[in-house]
Each structure stands twice: as structure tokens, then as C-alpha cells.
Scaffold this active site. Structure first.
Site, PDB file in Angstrom:
ATOM      1  N   LYS A 159     -25.997  44.557  17.678  1.00 11.86           N
ATOM      2  CA  LYS A 159     -25.017  44.079  18.662  1.00 11.86           C
ATOM      3  C   LYS A 159     -25.062  44.986  19.874  1.00 11.86           C
ATOM      4  O   LYS A 159     -25.431  46.164  19.760  1.00 11.86           O
ATOM      5  CB  LYS A 159     -23.604  44.096  18.062  1.00 11.86           C
ATOM      6  CG  LYS A 159     -22.626  43.208  18.782  1.00 11.86           C
ATOM      7  CD  LYS A 159     -22.808  41.760  18.385  1.00 11.86           C
ATOM      8  CE  LYS A 159     -21.817  40.836  19.040  1.00 11.86           C
ATOM      9  NZ  LYS A 159     -21.868  39.500  18.427  1.00 11.86           N
TER      10      LYS A 159
HETATM   11  P1  NAD Z   1     -16.210  33.511  25.667  1.00  7.74           P
HETATM   12  O1  NAD Z   1     -16.224  34.674  26.560  1.00  7.74           O
HETATM   13  O2  NAD Z   1     -17.016  32.317  25.981  1.00  7.74           O
HETATM   14  O3  NAD Z   1     -14.683  33.002  25.487  1.00  7.74           O
HETATM   15  C1  NAD Z   1     -13.657  33.840  25.083  1.00  7.74           C
HETATM   16  C2  NAD Z   1     -12.346  33.078  25.196  1.00  7.74           C
HETATM   17  O4  NAD Z   1     -11.291  33.895  24.697  1.00  7.74           O
HETATM   18  C3  NAD Z   1     -11.964  32.698  26.638  1.00  7.74           C
HETATM   19  O5  NAD Z   1     -11.415  31.403  26.639  1.00  7.74           O
HETATM   20  C4  NAD Z   1     -10.888  33.729  26.984  1.00  7.74           C
HETATM   21  O6  NAD Z   1      -9.990  33.256  27.969  1.00  7.74           O
HETATM   22  C5  NAD Z   1     -10.223  33.853  25.629  1.00  7.74           C
HETATM   23  N1  NAD Z   1      -9.416  35.059  25.514  1.00  7.74           N
HETATM   24  C6  NAD Z   1      -9.730  36.320  25.919  1.00  7.74           C
HETATM   25  N2  NAD Z   1      -8.690  37.133  25.678  1.00  7.74           N
HETATM   26  C7  NAD Z   1      -7.725  36.376  25.097  1.00  7.74           C
HETATM   27  C8  NAD Z   1      -6.420  36.633  24.634  1.00  7.74           C
HETATM   28  N3  NAD Z   1      -5.890  37.845  24.717  1.00  7.74           N
HETATM   29  N4  NAD Z   1      -5.708  35.584  24.099  1.00  7.74           N
HETATM   30  C9  NAD Z   1      -6.242  34.351  24.027  1.00  7.74           C
HETATM   31  N5  NAD Z   1      -7.474  34.048  24.450  1.00  7.74           N
HETATM   32  C10 NAD Z   1      -8.187  35.050  24.995  1.00  7.74           C
HETATM   33  O7  NAD Z   1     -16.550  34.079  24.196  1.00  7.74           O
HETATM   34  P2  NAD Z   1     -17.153  33.276  22.965  1.00  7.74           P
HETATM   35  O8  NAD Z   1     -18.627  33.340  23.064  1.00  7.74           O
HETATM   36  O9  NAD Z   1     -16.459  31.981  22.834  1.00  7.74           O
HETATM   37  O10 NAD Z   1     -16.757  34.260  21.760  1.00  7.74           O
HETATM   38  C11 NAD Z   1     -15.463  34.224  21.162  1.00  7.74           C
HETATM   39  C12 NAD Z   1     -15.518  34.927  19.812  1.00  7.74           C
HETATM   40  O11 NAD Z   1     -16.487  34.277  18.978  1.00  7.74           O
HETATM   41  C13 NAD Z   1     -15.948  36.397  19.857  1.00  7.74           C
HETATM   42  O12 NAD Z   1     -15.295  37.075  18.821  1.00  7.74           O
HETATM   43  C14 NAD Z   1     -17.430  36.329  19.546  1.00  7.74           C
HETATM   44  O13 NAD Z   1     -17.930  37.529  18.986  1.00  7.74           O
HETATM   45  C15 NAD Z   1     -17.437  35.217  18.522  1.00  7.74           C
HETATM   46  N6  NAD Z   1     -18.743  34.563  18.351  1.00  7.74           N
HETATM   47  C16 NAD Z   1     -19.384  33.973  19.415  1.00  7.74           C
HETATM   48  C17 NAD Z   1     -20.613  33.338  19.208  1.00  7.74           C
HETATM   49  C18 NAD Z   1     -21.334  32.606  20.318  1.00  7.74           C
HETATM   50  O14 NAD Z   1     -22.366  31.978  20.047  1.00  7.74           O
HETATM   51  N7  NAD Z   1     -20.843  32.632  21.554  1.00  7.74           N
HETATM   52  C19 NAD Z   1     -21.192  33.340  17.937  1.00  7.74           C
HETATM   53  C20 NAD Z   1     -20.508  33.937  16.877  1.00  7.74           C
HETATM   54  C21 NAD Z   1     -19.284  34.548  17.106  1.00  7.74           C
END
Ligand code: NAD
Length: 464
Positions: A159
Site C-alpha cells: 500500500k
Molecule cells: P474516494 O476518494 O473515491 O471516495 C471517498 C468518499 O468518502 C468520498 O465520497 C468522500 O466524500 C467520502 N468521505 C471522506 N471523508 C468522509 C467522512 N468523514 N464522512 C463521510 N464520508 C466521507 O475513495 P474510494 O476509492 O471510494 O475508497 C473508499 C474506501 O474503500 C477506502 O477505505 C478504500 O481503501 C476502500 N477501497 C477502495 C477500493 C477502490 O477500488 N477504490 C478498493 C478496495 C477498498
């Protein structure tokens, strides 16, 4: 000058090109050995000075992952030394990223942690978020090892991240940061070494810049990163893969527990990549999404939100709805299925008693602290752990990587059907193991994953 400050200064001076290997086991006790591999000095650093952010956090994400590894290891009767090896990271690199700001420079800290290569090249996203620190990146790298093993793709775990508020960056600044991150880390990256992907605060555009910088330094190698735009060696289906997987796992969990999928009420925290596609997927499968939130706040409609129309909004701030709740209050809305898909540690001892959902599908990584997890399990909530629930992302990355290496591309229908069938397989395997060992799904998922990694680790021989 205290040891910590001295070490920090040396780190800043040396970190741009030098991989720094830290021993997480020693961190857990009082001091860290900084073994800087090219220059040859050793420094003892009090951890309190060196990791101020992790120390101040209410929970320790890396220790929490390792608790689960240790429990699985004990149930599998692994040797203590093997459990200890699986609880350590192979390599940790910390870099400084000077970012031009008006006529001055702001120095950011970047990370790449490689947890394990026992089962293949390391794989894992890059996060741009102000709370990123070494301990969090270790936890996320370790989770990638268990995730790739659980879904049985030939990768290890890694990561990366940069401690910066992505919402305050211009596109040029974001490009500058990712190019510098790539230049500083190119010696540990590559399609058969370590393959980054998007995570919070980064997206396909960021991955295109990363690939371009990598190509300038190392020549053509599109498989060096996944989650790229479809027009630039990306795979149709990758962008939606994590959220699609989350929605399908939610439906499978309801069915497994003899609950109706159609009309089941869903609440989602997060409206980014995972949250948006999870919402869309749930709606397509007949569930009713009644509340969703992002960093700007949450919206509720007990009769069901119109997800397709919400997708045109960049954030939820300007969405037209009658009822609004706070970003984190959304977690407490009564529903059948709760999908935390934003930050880690959002369900914790402070709010766990107010979480009412019967089923929690972990779209985000580590959204539930260990203490809250125990309380939820005691009251009978069914929790599908992150390493299973959000594994569609790395599964999709695996498809993109193999297509890039073969210089061949799949139609989206093939991508989707492979994704769905492999996730279903991982889900039913986890379920079987939970019955066999009489444990919850999280423990079962770790048993499957830890057994696979331990076998690969031991078969490679002990003279490593
Ligand atoms: P992203 O940056 O696309 O979206 C994050 C979202 O969370 C946004 O809508 C943001 O406004 C919201 N957010 C941030 N702070 C917040 C808060 N305090 N309260 C409510 N909402 C809040 O990120 P993502 O890629 O969607 O990732 C989200 C989670 O999923 C992370 O934990 C990431 O590690 C995990 N994840 C992502 C992927 C992927 O393929 N993108 C894969 C596995 C796991």
C-alpha cells in the site's frame, strides 16, 4: 537534539532515493531500528517521536490486523515464528515530496509499504488523505496480502500514500505529487515487483500520470499500475469493480440468511468510487438505498433515493432532498444493510451501540474497530469483512494486469462474469470455513488467507 528529531532530519535528507527498512516487531516494543540499506548507519528512535499521528489515534490499525492474523494462525496451529513473520512488513519506504506552493515549497511525506511477496508481486493502492501515516499504510498493505490470498489471485500485498488533503489540491499539484512519488519509488515498483492502483483521493487520472512517469524512467510497461483510464490500457469494468462486488456480496449475504434482497433497505457512507458503484449495484439488484453520505454530509429518503440521478452530482452538498443528516450520523439510520465505504475506524466504541443494521458489508478498509466488532458480533450482527467485501477492486486489477501483460483486452461482459463468479467462490469458501471452525466470517476469511500465505512462505524455504 532528541533522537527522534535527529532521525527525522536524516530521513528527510536521505529518503528520496533510499529504501528504509523498519522492523514492525521492534516498533511494537519501545524502539525502532532504522536500518538504512544504502548508507550504513543505525539509529535508535523512540517511537513516540517518530510516529506521532499513529500514537494519537484511538485505535492502532496495524495491531488490529495482526490480532486477526494471530487468531487465524493459532486456529491453524502455525508456529509462533511464522505468525510473527506474517505480522511484519517486508519493506517500508518513506519519502519526502517537496511541492511547489506559490513562491515557496511545502514538504509532504509519502509512503510505500510492501507487506508480502510470498504469493506474487505486491499489489495495493495509493491513498491521498491528510490522515495517512506509516502505521495506517502498514495495516492497509497487510490487508492486501490477506485479500489477494483470500480471492486466490497471484499477488502479495502493498500500500502507498501521501499525507495530504486531496480535496485541496489542484490537478497540477496532484500530478506533481504522483510524479515525484513515482520517481522516488521507481526502484521498488514494476509489473513483477509491486503494482499500485487507486484508493481514497486518487483515481484513474492519477494512475495515468503514474504510468506516464514510470514509462519515462523504465520504458513501456502498462501493467506497472492498474485502475488506469480505459483509453490508456485500463480495463472496461475495473472502475465499477469494487462497488459491484460490494453490492453482490450484500445480496449474497441476505440470501444466505434467508432474507429478501428485493426491497431490503441499504445505507451507505461514502459517495466516491466504492460508494457510488455499490449504491448503483444495490439499486440494480432490487434493494432500496435510503441514505447515503459523503464528506459534505448525508441525505435520507425512507422511500428510496434515486441513485442514477444522484450520480451526476460531484458531491451530495447540492442534492435536492427533504432530510439531511451528518456524514457519520448516516451510520445510525435504521436499515437492513449498512455499507461503510469511506474511512477506517468510523464504527467504534463511541457509536457502536447506536448502529442498528443487521448486516454490515465493509466497503471501506477497516471501518470497524476491533472493540466495536466484538460488540456487534455479540448482538448478532452479520459482518462481511473488508478483505472479502471490497475484494472486487483487486480482482478487477488482476484482470487489468493480465490483459496488459498479454496485450489483449476483454469485453466488459467477460470482465463482469469472471468477477461475479470468482467473488461468489470466495464468499462460499469463507462461509464453509466459518461453519467448519464455528467462527464469524472475519475470522474465517483470515483462516483461508493466512493458511495460503503461510504455505507459500514455508514452501519458499527458510533461508531467505
Ligand atoms: P474516494 O476518494 O473515491 O471516495 C471517498 C468518499 O468518502 C468520498 O465520497 C468522500 O466524500 C467520502 N468521505 C471522506 N471523508 C468522509 C467522512 N468523514 N464522512 C463521510 N464520508 C466521507 O475513495 P474510494 O476509492 O471510494 O475508497 C473508499 C474506501 O474503500 C477506502 O477505505 C478504500 O481503501 C476502500 N477501497 C477502495 C477500493 C477502490 O477500488 N477504490 C478498493 C478496495 C477498498
Amino acid at each position: 537534539m532528541p533522537f527522534g528529531r535527529l532521525a527525522r532530519q536524516n530521513l528527510k535528507l536521505n529518503a528520496r532515493e533510499i529504501p528504509i527498512e523498519l522492523s514492525p516487531e521492534l516498533c511494537a516494543i519501545k524502539y525502532v531500528h532504522l536500518n538504512i540499506t544504502i548508507s550504513t548507519f543505525l539509529i535508535l528512535v523512540p517511537t513516540r517521536t517518530f510516529f506521532p499521528m499513529s500514537e494519537s489515534k484511538v485505535h492502532n490499525p496495524f495491531a488490529e490486523v495482526n490480532e486477526k492474523v494471530a487468531r487465524a494462525g493459532e486456529l491453524l496451529k502455525l508456529k509462533p515464528g511464522v505468525i510473527s513473520a506474517l505480522s511484519s512488513c517486508e519493506r517500508e519506504v518513506v519519502i519526502s515530496i517537496p511541492l511547489r506552493k506559490n513562491d515557496d515549497v511545502e514538504v509532504l511525506t509519502g509512503y510505500r509499504v510492501q507487506h508480502s511477496s510470498a504469493r506474487g508481486p505486491r499489489k495495493g493502492g495509493i491513498r491521498f488523505h491528510q490522515d495517512v501515516d506509516l502505521n495506517e499504510v502498514r495495516a492497509l498493505a497487510s490487508l492486501m496480502t490477506w485479500k489477494t490470498a483470500l480471492i486466490d489471485v497471484p499477488f502479495g500485498g502493498a500500500k502507498g500514500g501521501v499525507a495530504v488533503d486531496a480535496t485541496k489540491l489542484t490537478a497540477i499539484e496532484k500530478e506533481e505529487i504522483i510524479r515525484r512519488w513515482t520517481r522516488s519509488l521507481v526502484h521498488v515498483l514494476g509489473h513483477h515487483r509491486d503494482i499500485p492502483a487507486p484508493d481514497m483521493g486518487t483515481d484513474s487520472k492519477t494512475m495515468a500520470w503514474l504510468m506516464d512517469e514510470f514509462h519515462r524512467l523504465e520504458g513501456f510497461q502498462p501493467a506497472c499500475v492498474t485502475g488506469k483510464p480505459v483509453e490508456l490500457f485500463g480495463a472496461p469494468g475495473r472502475e465499477e469493480a469494487t462497488g459491484r462486488g460490494v453490492a453482490r456480496i450484500a445480496a449474497a449475504t441476505l440470501e444466505q440468511n434467508e432474507r429478501k434482497v428485493k426491497g431490503a433497505t441499504v445505507v451507505i457512507q461514502g459517495f466516491g468510487n466504492v460508494g457510488r458503484f455499490a449504491a448503483l449495484g444495490c439499486e440494480e439488484l432490487g434493494m432500496t438505498v435510503i441514505a447515503i453520505s459523503d464528506v459534505t454530509g448525508g441525505i435520507v429518503n425512507k422511500k428510496g433515493l434515486d441513485i442514477k440521478s444522484l450520480l451526476s452530482h460531484q458531491t451530495l452538498a447540492d442534492a435536492q432532498v427533504a432530510e439531511r443528516v451528518g456524514s457519520s450520523k448516516v451510520l445510525e439510520v435504521e436499515c437492513d444493510v449498512l455499507i461503510p465505504a469511506a474511512l477506517g475506524g468510523v464504527i467504534n466504541e463511541e457509536n457502536v451501540e447506536r448502529i442498528k443494521a443487521d448486516f454490515i458489508i465493509e466497503g471501506a478498509n477497516q471501518p470497524i474497530t476491533s472493540a466495536a466488532d466484538r460488540k456487534l458480533c455479540e448482538r448478532g450482527a452479520i459482518i462481511v469483512p473488508d478483505i472479502l467485501a471490497n475484494s472486487g477492486g483487486v480482482m478487477g486489477s488482476y484482470f487489468e494486469w493480465t490483459q496488459n501483460i498479454q496485450e489483449f483486452s476483454w469485453p466488459i461482459e467477460k470482465f463482469r462474469s469472471e468477477l461475479d463468479s470468482r467473488m461468489e467462490k470466495a464468499f462460499s469458501q469463507t462461509h464453509k470455513v466459518s461453519k467448519k471452525y464455528k467462527v464469524d466470517l472475519r475470522t474465517a476469511a483470515f483462516i483461508v488467507a493466512v493458511e495460503r500465505v503461510a504455505k507459500a512462505f514455508e514452501m519458499r524455504g527458510s533461508l531467505v
